[in-house]
Design a protein around this motif. Structure first.
Motif, short mmCIF file in Angstrom:
data_model
loop_
_atom_site.label_atom_id
_atom_site.label_comp_id
_atom_site.label_asym_id
_atom_site.label_seq_id
_atom_site.Cartn_x
_atom_site.Cartn_y
_atom_site.Cartn_z
N GLU A 292 0.82 -1.22 0.00
CA GLU A 292 0.00 0.00 0.00
C GLU A 292 0.85 1.27 0.00
OE1 GLU A 292 -3.69 0.30 1.90
OE2 GLU A 292 -4.02 -1.85 1.99
N GLY A 293 2.17 1.11 -0.08
CA GLY A 293 3.05 2.26 -0.32
C GLY A 293 3.28 3.14 0.91
N TYR A 294 4.00 4.25 0.68
CA TYR A 294 4.37 5.13 1.80
C TYR A 294 3.17 5.73 2.52
CZ TYR A 294 9.24 4.86 0.31
OH TYR A 294 10.49 4.41 0.00
N ALA A 295 2.03 5.84 1.82
CA ALA A 295 0.85 6.43 2.46
C ALA A 295 0.41 5.61 3.67
CB ALA A 295 -0.30 6.54 1.46
N LYS A 296 0.70 4.28 3.63
CA LYS A 296 0.26 3.41 4.73
C LYS A 296 1.44 2.76 5.46
CE LYS A 296 -4.22 3.67 4.48
NZ LYS A 296 -5.06 2.85 3.62
#
Ligand code: FDA
Length: 391
Positions: A329-333
């Motif tokens: 889910e990438g850096y956002a999560k």
């Protein structure tokens, strides 16, 4: 004559620890923060209670291209040193699970403690200062929109790339590269895994279902809870495994830790031959998951009419469910960034760049990433202390 002895950029966990230690040593310390408050990740950590360290903190629970690098700093400022500081400030805490220490009250107490120590040590904290330029001559000159500040020592404590909406920047990596320090390619870690195709079709309707599991990735294995989500898998076991995951690799799940799935299913068949298979499975797994797996992998008959071979095949799947994530889910999560400034460029005792005397890098910006459970804050405290001892 410089205005300060040390400029620390980033008033997060590592930056505040470094600043207070350098201040205690009588150094004139300027702590620059581009946000409007210090320690914002501390405030949101541990569900607002800050999992500030781990009783079982050992170097083996950190990932890095050089697994030995963290030893020195972790040994010189240990979890027990930080616990001593927490006790000195009369902050009540408890062990939740697996050695994880949390505040009884609020993460705000940890930030208040660090600020009080900074104040006592004479640290000059300036908020809302955005770094526009860093020049290097006899020392370092940091230019912000509110003025320029010079010092012989500069500490990069700006953290990693996770949660960009909270002001995370890659400034430490940019500055490090400018000074010729190598950077290990950063990637999101402690992050939910995403899936596509058939796997996601199974997982999506199960969003919210949680269970005890062992998640394996390569040689790493974590026994903790896992959680189905609308995009794939999360929960502590998956977050831990995600730090070891490389694109294209599978993750293997044991949904029945320390239980013999084959024996349990065959015993269920013998004891309740007229039961639906999902009913027997629901004794072992959450009901919704039992229902989905039975529908997908077993014929629609009472369990007594299902061949042992089919049951044994399902049991094997429950013990070693091999899944291929299509991403994260990438850096956002992501809770942290793995990778960062290559430890080969730094002195492990002081965190100073070997090739650039006076330049230090600490905390998450360095290629040292802890397990879930208070390890990343301990790295921030230990690396911050190490730099504060010599900056
Ligand atoms: P941190 O991110 O703390 O600090 C960097 C500071 O630099 C920030 O204040 C930022 O605003 C500032 N900055 C950035 N760019 C700048 C610039 N250009 N100029 C000036 N300032 C700049 N870990 C753990 O051990 N236990 C836990 O419970 C949790 N929980 C948790 C929850 C969530 C939601 C997240 C996202 C992360 C965690 N973590 C955690 C991880 C932990 O928060 C993290 O590893 C540490 O905060 C890292 O400390 P640093 O000081 O390196 O960076």
């Amino acid at each position: 004559m410089h205005d300060f002895d040390v400029v620390v950029i980033g008033a997060g966990a590592a930056g505040m620890m470094c600043a207070l230690r350098a201040g205690q040593r009588g150094r004139r310390v300027l702590l620059l923060e581009h946000g409007d408050a210090p320690g914002r990740k501390i405030l949101i950590s541990g569900g607002g209670r800050c999992n500030f360290t781990n009783l079982g903190c050992v170097p083996e629970r950190f990932l890095s291209r050089n697994p030995h690098f963290a030893r020195s700093a972790l040994a010189r400022y240990t979890q027990h040193d930080f616990i001593g500081l927490v006790r000195k400030h009369r902050i009540a805490f408890h062990e939740k699970t697996l050695g994880q220490l949390f505040c009884d009250g609020s993460a705000r107490e940890i930030v208040a403690m660090l600020l009080a120590e900074c104040l006592a040590a004479g640290v000059d904290l300036r908020l809302d200062h955005r770094v526009a330029d860093i020049a290097h001559g006899t020392g370092f000159t940091v230019t912000t929109q509110r003025g320029a500040f010079a010092a012989p020592s500069l500490v990069l404590a700006t953290g990693g790339l996770s949660i960009p909406k909270m002001g995370a920047t890659g400034v430490a990596l940019d500055v490090a590269r400018r000074f010729g320090l190598a950077v290990v390619e950063p990637r999101p870690a402690l992050v939910p895994l995403t899936f596509g195709g058939e796997a996601l079709a199974l997982m999506r309707p199960l969003a919210g279902v949680a269970l005890d599991s062992i998640a394996r990735c390569g040689r790493a294995a974590f026994r903790e809870a896992m959680l189905f989500t609308h995009r794939g898998l999360s929960g502590p076991a998956i977050l831990q495994a995600s730090s070891y995951w490389q694109a294209g690799e599978p993750v293997t799940l044991d949904l029945l830790p320390e239980r013999d799935g084959a024996a349990l299913l065959l015993e269920g068949k013998r004891a309740r031959p007229k039961a639906q298979p999902q009913t027997v499975l629901a004794d072992l797994l959450p009901a919704r998951l039992a229902q989905s797996l039975a529908a997908l992998h077993l014929p629609a008959r009472v369990i007594g009419e299902i061949g042992d071979k089919d049951l044994l095949r399902l049991a094997a799947l429950l013990k070693a469910w091999r899944l291929l994530p299509d991403g994260t889910e990438g850096y956002a999560k992501a809770e942290v960034m793995a990778g960062g400034v290559d430890t080969a460029a730094l002195d492990q005792r002081t965190m100073m760049a070997k090739a650039v005397p006076g330049l230090f890098v600490i905390g998450e910006a360095v290629d040292v990433t802890g397990w879930l459970g208070g390890y990343n804050f301990q790295w921030a405290w230990s690396s911050g202390w190490a730099a504060g001892e010599s900056a």
